[in-house]
Design an enzyme around this catalytic site. Structure first.
Site, short mmCIF file in Angstrom:
data_model
loop_
_atom_site.label_atom_id
_atom_site.label_comp_id
_atom_site.label_asym_id
_atom_site.label_seq_id
_atom_site.Cartn_x
_atom_site.Cartn_y
_atom_site.Cartn_z
N CYS A 16 0.87 -1.19 0.00
CA CYS A 16 0.00 0.00 0.00
C CYS A 16 0.91 1.23 0.00
CB CYS A 16 -0.98 -0.02 1.18
SG CYS A 16 -0.18 -0.03 2.80
N CYS A 21 -1.45 0.69 7.36
CA CYS A 21 -2.88 0.38 7.47
C CYS A 21 -3.26 -0.84 6.63
CB CYS A 21 -3.74 1.58 7.06
SG CYS A 21 -3.54 3.03 8.12
N ARG A 22 -3.33 -0.67 5.31
CA ARG A 22 -3.91 -1.73 4.47
C ARG A 22 -3.00 -2.94 4.29
NH1 ARG A 22 -5.02 2.20 -0.36
NH2 ARG A 22 -3.16 3.10 0.61
N SER A 23 -1.74 -2.70 3.91
CA SER A 23 -0.89 -3.88 3.61
C SER A 23 -0.52 -4.67 4.87
CB SER A 23 0.33 -3.52 2.76
OG SER A 23 1.17 -2.60 3.40
N ASP A 136 -7.88 3.84 0.95
CA ASP A 136 -7.00 4.28 2.03
C ASP A 136 -7.85 4.75 3.22
OD1 ASP A 136 -5.18 5.54 3.64
OD2 ASP A 136 -4.22 6.67 2.04
P1 4NP Z 1 -1.78 2.79 4.11
O1 4NP Z 1 -2.40 4.16 4.69
O2 4NP Z 1 -1.24 3.12 2.74
O3 4NP Z 1 -2.96 1.86 4.05
O4 4NP Z 1 -0.72 2.36 5.10
C1 4NP Z 1 -1.67 5.34 4.78
C2 4NP Z 1 -0.87 5.58 5.88
C3 4NP Z 1 -0.17 6.77 5.98
C4 4NP Z 1 -0.27 7.71 4.97
C5 4NP Z 1 -1.05 7.46 3.86
C6 4NP Z 1 -1.74 6.27 3.77
N1 4NP Z 1 0.44 8.95 5.09
O5 4NP Z 1 0.28 9.80 4.21
O6 4NP Z 1 1.21 9.14 6.03
#
Ligand code: 4NP
Length: 168
Positions: A16, A21-23, A136
């Site tokens: 991700c 979060c997702r991965s 996201d």
């Molecule tokens: P992920 O979510 O891609 O599912 O881990 C996010 C976590 C942090 C950020 C963006 C998406 N960020 O911009 O910090």
């Protein structure tokens, strides 16, 4: 197109943006499903982010909380960024959304492009709300984390079936 047969151990990388979060959720869910199928010694599972902001950090507390409520443990996971050697190392490189997919495709050598796919390519065809992306949840509310889990649980079952079929 028929996919190539796989050799054990099979390796799966979930990707991700932030890897918090997702991965990691996909990593934790898939680890448990693989363990339940008795295949823990035969399938290597990891996760990574296309971005590097959270390198070394544990999963977002909201992601961990909602995963734990469904019995998935993400406490050992720490964020890392995708590196070029991942394309050679992993049989499956599964992006959570189209932006992640495009970023991976841009980094990936031609020889390994067929390893890079969307995670939701494995969402069952009869899933009630068809979609191609795991959205996201970082800037949204708690519902987003439950939805991430719903999508990932459903796609994980079909991913495991795909691996088992290619090993057979
Ligand atoms: P992920 O979510 O891609 O599912 O881990 C996010 C976590 C942090 C950020 C963006 C998406 N960020 O911009 O910090």
């Amino acid at each position: 197109m028929t996919k190539q047969a796989l050799q054990m151990p099979v390796s799966v990388l979930f990707v991700c943006l932030g890897n918090i979060c997702r991965s990691p959720t996909a990593d934790g869910v898939f680890q448990q499903k693989v363990k339940a199928a008795g295949l823990a010694d035969q399938i290597i599972i990891d996760s990574a982010g296309t971005g590097g902001w959270h390198i070394g950090n544990p999963a977002d507390p909201r992601a961990s909380k909602y995963a734990a409520k469904r019995g998935y443990d993400m406490s050992a996971l720490r964020a890392r960024q995708v590196v070029s050697s991942d394309f050679e190392r992993f049989d499956y490189i599964l992006a959570m959304d189209n932006n992640n997919l495009q970023d991976l495709q841009a980094m990936c050598p031609d020889a390994y492009q067929d390893r890079v796919q969307l995670m939701l390519d494995y969402l069952p065809e009869d899933f009630p709300t068809p979609t191609s992306e795991v959205p996201d949840p970082y800037y949204g509310g708690d519902d987003g984390f439950e939805w991430v889990l719903d999508l990932i649980e459903a796609a994980s079952d079909r991913l495991l079936a795909d691996i088992q079929q290619r090993l057979a």
